[in-house]
Design a protein around this motif. Structure first.
Motif, PDB file in Angstrom:
ATOM      1  N   LYS A  28       0.862  -1.184   0.000  1.00 50.42           N
ATOM      2  CA  LYS A  28       0.000   0.000   0.000  1.00 50.42           C
ATOM      3  C   LYS A  28       0.901   1.236   0.000  1.00 50.42           C
ATOM      4  CE  LYS A  28      -3.529   2.711   0.604  1.00 50.42           C
ATOM      5  NZ  LYS A  28      -4.512   2.963  -0.453  1.00 50.42           N
ATOM      6  N   HIS A  29       0.725   2.086  -1.006  1.00 48.33           N
ATOM      7  CA  HIS A  29       1.488   3.333  -1.091  1.00 48.33           C
ATOM      8  C   HIS A  29       0.855   4.358  -0.155  1.00 48.33           C
ATOM      9  CE1 HIS A  29       2.276   7.184  -3.681  1.00 48.33           C
ATOM     10  NE2 HIS A  29       3.146   7.087  -2.710  1.00 48.33           N
ATOM     11  N   LEU A  30       1.612   4.828   0.817  1.00 47.45           N
ATOM     12  CA  LEU A  30       1.101   5.830   1.759  1.00 47.45           C
ATOM     13  C   LEU A  30       1.903   7.110   1.620  1.00 47.45           C
ATOM     14  CD1 LEU A  30       0.721   3.876   5.145  1.00 47.45           C
ATOM     15  CD2 LEU A  30      -1.110   4.610   3.605  1.00 47.45           C
ATOM     16  N   SER A  31       1.318   8.116   0.979  1.00 50.96           N
ATOM     17  CA  SER A  31       1.974   9.419   0.854  1.00 50.96           C
ATOM     18  C   SER A  31       1.335  10.369   1.865  1.00 50.96           C
ATOM     19  CB  SER A  31       1.794   9.954  -0.571  1.00 50.96           C
ATOM     20  OG  SER A  31       1.931  11.363  -0.576  1.00 50.96           O
ATOM     21  N   THR A  32       2.116  10.803   2.851  1.00 49.20           N
ATOM     22  CA  THR A  32       1.537  11.713   3.853  1.00 49.20           C
ATOM     23  C   THR A  32       1.128  13.034   3.199  1.00 49.20           C
ATOM     24  OG1 THR A  32       3.838  12.078   4.538  1.00 49.20           O
ATOM     25  CG2 THR A  32       2.442  10.810   6.022  1.00 49.20           C
ATOM     26  N   GLY A  33       1.881  13.482   2.188  1.00 49.57           N
ATOM     27  CA  GLY A  33       1.513  14.710   1.476  1.00 49.57           C
ATOM     28  C   GLY A  33       0.144  14.568   0.820  1.00 49.57           C
ATOM     29  N   GLU A  34      -0.076  13.415   0.153  1.00 47.85           N
ATOM     30  CA  GLU A  34      -1.381  13.194  -0.508  1.00 47.85           C
ATOM     31  C   GLU A  34      -2.493  13.073   0.518  1.00 47.85           C
ATOM     32  OE1 GLU A  34      -1.341   9.853  -3.204  1.00 47.85           O
ATOM     33  OE2 GLU A  34       0.197  10.823  -4.437  1.00 47.85           O
ATOM     34  N   ILE A  64       0.569  14.730  13.953  1.00 42.45           N
ATOM     35  CA  ILE A  64      -0.473  14.630  12.921  1.00 42.45           C
ATOM     36  C   ILE A  64      -0.138  13.507  11.944  1.00 42.45           C
ATOM     37  CG2 ILE A  64      -1.487  15.784  10.898  1.00 42.45           C
ATOM     38  CD1 ILE A  64      -1.681  18.308  12.408  1.00 42.45           C
ATOM     39  N   VAL A  65       1.086  13.544  11.398  1.00 48.33           N
ATOM     40  CA  VAL A  65       1.432  12.520  10.389  1.00 48.33           C
ATOM     41  C   VAL A  65       1.626  11.147  11.033  1.00 48.33           C
ATOM     42  CG1 VAL A  65       2.279  13.899   8.472  1.00 48.33           C
ATOM     43  CG2 VAL A  65       3.793  13.466  10.396  1.00 48.33           C
ATOM     44  N   GLU A  66       2.144  11.123  12.255  1.00 49.01           N
ATOM     45  CA  GLU A  66       2.312   9.832  12.940  1.00 49.01           C
ATOM     46  C   GLU A  66       0.949   9.161  13.135  1.00 49.01           C
ATOM     47  OE1 GLU A  66       6.215  11.546  15.307  1.00 49.01           O
ATOM     48  OE2 GLU A  66       4.460  10.978  16.497  1.00 49.01           O
ATOM     49  N   GLY A  67      -0.052   9.964  13.496  1.00 51.35           N
ATOM     50  CA  GLY A  67      -1.401   9.422  13.684  1.00 51.35           C
ATOM     51  C   GLY A  67      -1.975   8.877  12.388  1.00 51.35           C
ATOM     52  N   LEU A  84       6.140   3.810   2.348  1.00 50.46           N
ATOM     53  CA  LEU A  84       5.964   5.132   2.965  1.00 50.46           C
ATOM     54  C   LEU A  84       6.655   6.180   2.111  1.00 50.46           C
ATOM     55  CD1 LEU A  84       6.707   4.070   6.654  1.00 50.46           C
ATOM     56  CD2 LEU A  84       4.512   4.149   5.457  1.00 50.46           C
ATOM     57  N   ASP A  85       5.891   7.175   1.695  1.00 55.86           N
ATOM     58  CA  ASP A  85       6.394   8.204   0.770  1.00 55.86           C
ATOM     59  C   ASP A  85       6.199   9.557   1.447  1.00 55.86           C
ATOM     60  OD1 ASP A  85       6.403  10.212  -1.177  1.00 55.86           O
ATOM     61  OD2 ASP A  85       4.981   9.201  -2.503  1.00 55.86           O
ATOM     62  N   GLY A  86       7.308  10.206   1.812  1.00 51.75           N
ATOM     63  CA  GLY A  86       7.206  11.496   2.510  1.00 51.75           C
ATOM     64  C   GLY A  86       7.115  11.344   4.013  1.00 51.75           C
ATOM     65  N   PHE A  87       7.279  10.144   4.509  1.00 48.90           N
ATOM     66  CA  PHE A  87       7.297   9.859   5.952  1.00 48.90           C
ATOM     67  C   PHE A  87       8.305   8.754   6.198  1.00 48.90           C
ATOM     68  CE2 PHE A  87       6.192   7.502   9.725  1.00 48.90           C
ATOM     69  CZ  PHE A  87       5.861   8.471  10.649  1.00 48.90           C
ATOM     70  N   PRO A  88       9.167   8.848   7.206  1.00 49.11           N
ATOM     71  CA  PRO A  88       9.349   9.953   8.137  1.00 49.11           C
ATOM     72  C   PRO A  88      10.117  11.106   7.512  1.00 49.11           C
ATOM     73  CG  PRO A  88      10.935   8.212   8.632  1.00 49.11           C
ATOM     74  CD  PRO A  88      10.063   7.698   7.519  1.00 49.11           C
ATOM     75  N   ARG A  89       9.922  12.314   8.071  1.00 49.91           N
ATOM     76  CA  ARG A  89      10.604  13.517   7.590  1.00 49.91           C
ATOM     77  C   ARG A  89      11.407  14.182   8.693  1.00 49.91           C
ATOM     78  NH1 ARG A  89       6.928  14.766   3.061  1.00 49.91           N
ATOM     79  NH2 ARG A  89       7.678  16.497   1.806  1.00 49.91           N
ATOM     80  N   THR A  90      11.332  13.659   9.912  1.00 48.11           N
ATOM     81  CA  THR A  90      12.136  14.173  11.035  1.00 48.11           C
ATOM     82  C   THR A  90      12.632  12.960  11.823  1.00 48.11           C
ATOM     83  OG1 THR A  90      10.258  14.221  12.567  1.00 48.11           O
ATOM     84  CG2 THR A  90      10.648  16.231  11.297  1.00 48.11           C
TER      85      THR A  90
END
Ligand code: AMP
Length: 191
Positions: A28-34, A64-67, A84-90
């Protein structure tokens, strides 16, 4: 489960290549930006919180993104893993991800990093702005700020995952989209 991280600066081509990887490995592609843009479009409370931060080229708060990611891990079934696409970022998000995978008796499978020079980031995003109409692609100043945010907050993840022996990189430039896709797919094949 497989937990792949698709990594790289804005405009590296993560979204462009995610589909092919996800399809090949039943991920499953998960883009946090999308996911965030969908919340904004739907006018949710979360979307309202995120909107101005995103438009200014800032990161949204880690929680927010972790949730969003944890919710996806809990609810999405019938796949062999996640891309995971765009996560993690920190670093804080990476540590949260370590806990989420450990809680599932699992771990991050590997990081697939697509690297391009900063000058190419500018060129690509300016081009994408005309096609996708994203608010955070619209101005040069915002693009520059996102590149700075990437270097300051996201780039440290390279050493974080190198220390775990999980960091794998391909060149996203030069080369056509097909060339880069080929590089990315053969890299994942080696995992
Ligand atoms: P992207 O589509 O990955 O370029 O993300 C667009 C914007 O959404 C980013 O510039 C951030 O403002 C926000 N965003 C996406 N993913 C994250 C994340 N993992 N952490 C914080 N903010 C994020």
């Amino acid at each position: 489960m497989k937990y792949y991280i698709l990594f790289g600066p804005p405009g590296a081509g993560k979204g462009t290549h995610a589909g092919a990887i996800a399809q090949k490995y039943n991920l499953k592609h998960l883009s946090t930006g999308e996911l965030l843009r969908a919340e904004i479009a739907a006018g949710t409370e979360l979307g309202l919180k995120a909107r101005d931060l995103i438009a200014a080229g800032n990161l949204v708060p880690d929680e927010i993104v972790e949730g969003m990611i944890e919710n996806a891990f809990d609810t999405i079934k019938g796949v062999d893993g996640f891309l995971l696409d765009g996560f993690p970022r920190t670093i804080a998000q990476a540590e949260a991800l370590e806990q989420m995978t450990a809680a599932r008796n699992d771990e991050v499978t590997g990081v697939i990093s697509i690297m391009i020079p900063d000058a190419v980031v500018h060129e690509r995003i300016a081009h994408r702005a005309a096609i996708e109409g994203r608010a955070d692609d619209a101005s040069d100043a915002t693009i520059t700020h996102r590149i700075e945010t990437y270097h300051a907050q996201t780039e440290p993840l390279i050493d974080f995952y190198k220390a775990k022996g999980k960091y794998h990189e391909v060149c996203g430039y030069p080369g056509s989209i097909d060339d880069v896709r080929e590089r990315v797919l053969s890299l994942v094949e080696e995992f």
